[in-house]
Scaffold this motif. Structure first.
Motif, short mmCIF file in Angstrom:
data_model
loop_
_atom_site.label_atom_id
_atom_site.label_comp_id
_atom_site.label_asym_id
_atom_site.label_seq_id
_atom_site.Cartn_x
_atom_site.Cartn_y
_atom_site.Cartn_z
N VAL A 40 0.82 -1.23 0.00
CA VAL A 40 0.00 0.00 0.00
C VAL A 40 0.85 1.27 0.00
CG1 VAL A 40 -1.96 -1.11 1.11
CG2 VAL A 40 -0.31 0.14 2.52
N HIS A 42 -0.01 4.60 -1.89
CA HIS A 42 -1.47 4.69 -2.09
C HIS A 42 -2.14 5.51 -0.98
CE1 HIS A 42 -1.55 1.91 -5.48
NE2 HIS A 42 -0.51 1.35 -4.88
N TYR A 43 -3.41 5.82 -1.22
CA TYR A 43 -4.22 6.60 -0.27
C TYR A 43 -3.65 8.01 -0.08
CZ TYR A 43 -6.14 2.00 0.59
OH TYR A 43 -6.72 0.76 0.42
N LYS A 50 -8.34 7.34 -1.17
CA LYS A 50 -8.70 6.21 -2.04
C LYS A 50 -7.43 5.50 -2.52
CE LYS A 50 -10.99 9.08 -4.72
NZ LYS A 50 -11.86 9.75 -5.70
N PHE A 51 -7.51 4.18 -2.66
CA PHE A 51 -6.36 3.39 -3.11
C PHE A 51 -5.85 3.90 -4.45
CE2 PHE A 51 -4.38 -0.12 -5.39
CZ PHE A 51 -3.50 -0.62 -4.45
N HIS A 96 -2.68 7.76 -5.96
CA HIS A 96 -1.40 7.19 -5.55
C HIS A 96 -0.21 7.88 -6.21
CE1 HIS A 96 -1.83 5.34 -9.49
NE2 HIS A 96 -0.55 5.02 -9.43
N LYS A 124 -2.19 -4.14 5.64
CA LYS A 124 -2.96 -3.01 5.12
C LYS A 124 -2.27 -1.67 5.35
CE LYS A 124 -7.66 -4.81 5.76
NZ LYS A 124 -8.88 -4.56 6.54
#
Lengths: 211, 525
Positions: B289, B292-293, B389-390, B393, B469
């Motif tokens: 991850v 991301h986000y 949101k994923f 990024h 995560k």
């Protein structure tokens, strides 16, 4: 090092003995002595300079003659002198924008050249004259339908002519209020320091030398 | 030549790096701080000038900083040169990455709005029904907020509202509201909006930066060395232990490749620079991850009204003036029905002028209009929360390198329907209040600037309890490499509507105390 030593030697050699050797003929009568001009021993920190715009004018070079005449007309009509402040013409805004646009990315150059050509085209169609030859009322009949209220500064109209008119209006205003002439007028009306076109300027900080 | 050995290496000197240095050196831990740019001389590097004295009459050199909307010819040299340090984004998704590499980083220039996040942000997933909660709550961070507020000398009015947690303010007194502000408050309150005051870091001598509030004390301990112009390329690992053992960097002027060793590495380079460094180092991303986000806040929605009585000069002097602040008020209850999740705050300001753009006029007619509206305006703007949101990024763009040969970031962030609905609600709500008050609306827009504009970019190395995560644990420590910490905004799970600085400082303080404790216990080696 040898060369530096030689130059240093020249600098410290007094001038008087050299002149005495060359001047072998005695003078008939002593000439009146002019006192030598005093030479400051201290190296000045900074000498006074004048701004380039106070001494010279920008050479107009980018726009074609009828395009530049249209730009001058826009400045005259849209940003006239008001309340004792110079207008775009007095502030040299059109010739400054000629320079600025010449340095700008292609899309901004295109916006301007197409916009100025569009105004000339409309002027010829309606008045059989170029835009630069119109009077203020005639220019207004072309310009006013192109004006759009904008609530979002970056939100330019989609129509290219409306976009151009909004942009050139804003640029003429900025070039005028940021001019030397405007600053002088603000100063002479006792509003020194009020001029928003001033602030803390950051010099380049420890820039990398690129060879 | 003998090289000094450091306990902790800190990359970056802004608020988060400055706080890490302050806490760690205060506990006797030796630190080396690397900063990518130089130190500015506040006397020699600045001068008061008029726009006409500048080469481009205040317009700046065309095309110089196309993504920094805040840039002008006066301040252009304070921002990172986009040609020297480029980044990329899709042509249909502009991202404004606004960077400062001077010693002190962006802490030199922030607006000093100082808010705490609330559990509406820390536990957002419980309220929104989507996303992830932070692994910490307000109670965990509150003691650190209190200490930071004292260091930065934050002022504010206490309200006791859960979505707007009170701080330990150094001053809570405000001048009485002007009549226009009183009227605004009356109409906003009638519509259920909570009206308060801005919360603001006073700092010292007009500056609330790591440069004056954190680094001087750190240097005073004799435990901090700072190297400027050190452009970090990657974090290095000990092949035997798998632990971080230092960083490779490039000396900015000579371009020499350098390496420095340390027992612990703390990244505080600013959200996206820290993530770029980790991605280029190819480590600490077992979760997948990292990058991301990415999330920040929306700026731009604006409604402006003019008060007719002021234009007609029927009001006494002092009628206008002052500002008010409305913290988030939407979606505070689970059963609240809106077309969007999350919320926004509103800043109101009275006594302003109308912008020339508002009127389709020019020349004398325009000036007459501006003169008649002068001082009669009241405006409302927002900070709106974007959804983490994923798909929003950053990744490394292997095709493009900066002037020092380091691969650049590709940034991809887009707004969706939630952002669209939220900003429309904000513009409509402000308009309704002005309308109720009988004021003339002269500007209304629900447009917002591109992502990044707020300079509040956070996320991309989010924290969490689950290593599958999240990149970091609740102590801003890598799940994968226990002696690697990221103490800037990269650890955020959600952005909130609040200016993130107080939270970044508090998280860095908390992480640094944990780090010091772990070093003492010998668990990081």
């Amino acid at each position: 090092m040898k060369r530096r030593g030689f130059v240093k030697g020249l600098l410290v050699t007094p001038a008087v003995p050299l002149i005495a050797h060359q001047n072998q003929t005695p003078a008939a009568a002593p000439a009146p002595v002019t006192p030598p001009r005093p030479v400051s021993q201290a190296i000045p920190n900074k000498l006074a300079m004048v701004e380039v715009d106070a001494a010279a004018q920008t050479t107009q070079h980018y726009f074609k003659p009828d395009q530049f005449a249209a730009l001058e007309k826009l400045g005259e009509v849209m940003v006239p002198p008001l309340d004792g402040k110079p207008g775009a013409t007095q502030a040299g805004a059109p010739v400054f924008l000629d320079f600025l646009i010449s340095e700008s990315p292609a899309n901004r150059q295109k916006l301007y050249t197409h916009g100025l050509d569009g105004l000339n085209l409309a002027a010829r169609k309606h008045f059989s004259k170029s835009f630069g030859e119109l009077d203020a009322a005639q220019a207004g009949t072309i310009l006013k339908p192109l004006l759009v209220a904008r609530f979002w500064a970056q939100d330019m109209p989609e129509d290219p002519m409306q976009h151009f008119v909004a942009q050139v209006h804003e640029d003429l205003q900025t070039a005028t209020t940021n001019s030397r002439e405007w600053a002088q007028a603000s100063s002479s009306t006792g509003r020194r320091g009020f001029n928003r076109a001033a602030g803390l300027y950051w010099n380049p900080i420890d820039p990398v030398v690129k060879g | 030549m003998p090289i000094k050995e450091y306990d902790v290496l800190i990359v970056g000197s802004g608020h988060s790096g400055g706080m890490a240095a302050n806490i760690l050196t205060g506990k006797g831990i030796s630190c080396l701080m690397l900063n990518a740019g130089p130190q500015a001389d506040m006397v020699k590097d600045r001068a008061f000038k008029s726009a006409h004295e500048l080469p481009y009459r205040g317009f700046d050199k065309p095309g110089r900083l196309p993504h920094v909307f805040q840039a002008n010819e006066f301040n252009a040299n304070q921002w990172v040169d986009e040609k020297e340090f480029p980044y990329t984004h899709p042509s249909d998704a502009v991202y404004n990455w606004v960077r400062v590499r001077l010693l002190g980083g962006r802490s030199l220039f922030w607006a000093r709005q100082s808010f705490r996040l609330s559990d509406y942000e820390f536990k957002a997933a419980d309220i929104d029904g989507t996303g992830e909660n932070w692994p910490i709550s307000l109670a965990d961070l509150a003691p650190y907020y209190s200490r930071v507020e004292q260091i930065f000398r934050v002022t504010g009015r206490k309200e006791g509202w859960p979505q707007f947690p009170d701080g330990d303010f150094v001053d809570s007194t405000f001048e009485p509201d002007s009549p226009s502000l009183t009227k605004l408050t009356e109409y906003a309150t009638k519509r259920g909006l909570p009206v308060s005051k801005w919360r603001h870091a006073q700092g010292k001598d007009g500056l609330a930066s790591s440069m004056n509030l954190l680094l001087p004390d750190s240097l005073e301990t004799g435990k901090l060395d700072i190297v400027q112009n050190a452009i970090v390329r990657e974090v290095s690992l000990d092949k035997n232990t798998g632990l971080a053992n230092g960083v490779h960097f490039i000396d900015r002027h000579s371009r020499r490749e350098m390496h420095v060793k340390a027992k612990v590495v703390v990244l505080a380079a600013g959200t996206l620079e820290s993530t770029r460094l980790l991605l280029n180092s190819k480590l600490a991303n077992s979760s997948g991850v990292m990058g991301h986000y990415l999330v920040d806040q929306m700026y731009g929605v604006q409604v402006v009204a003019s008060i007719p009585e002021v234009r007609e000069k029927k009001t006494p002097p002092g009628y206008m003036g002052g500002s008010a602040f409305v913290p988030r008020f939407r979606n505070l209850k689970k059963d609240e029905k809106n077309s969007f999740i999350k919320g926004y705050c509103i800043g109101f300001s009275t006594g302003g002028n109308a912008s020339p753009n508002y009127f389709p006029l020019y020349g004398e007619e325009l000036q007459a209009k501006l003169n008649s509206y002068a001082g009669s305006c009241i405006s409302g703007t927002i900070f709106g929360e974007r959804v983490a949101k994923f798909e929003n990024h950053v990744r490394i763009n292997k095709e493009v390198v900066d002037d020092y040969g380091i691969p650049v970031l590709h940034i991809e962030a887009r707004d969706g329907d939630n952002e669209k609905h939220l900003r429309k609600d904000a513009a409509d709500t402000i308009e309704e209040i002005f309308h109720d008050a009988g004021w003339e609306i002269i500007c209304k827009t629900d447009q917002v600037n591109p992502p990044g504009y707020s300079i509040h970019e956070v996320g991309t190395c989010r924290m969490g309890d689950d290593p599958k995560k999240s990149v970091l644990n609740k102590w801003c420590q890598s799940h994968d490499i226990k002696n690697l910490f990221v103490v800037d905004g990269a650890s955020f799970v959600t952005a909130g509507w609040q200016n993130p600085t107080m939270t970044i400082l508090s998280l860095s303080m908390r992480a640094s105390e944990y780090l010091a404790d772990q070093m003492k216990q010998g668990t990081l080696a």
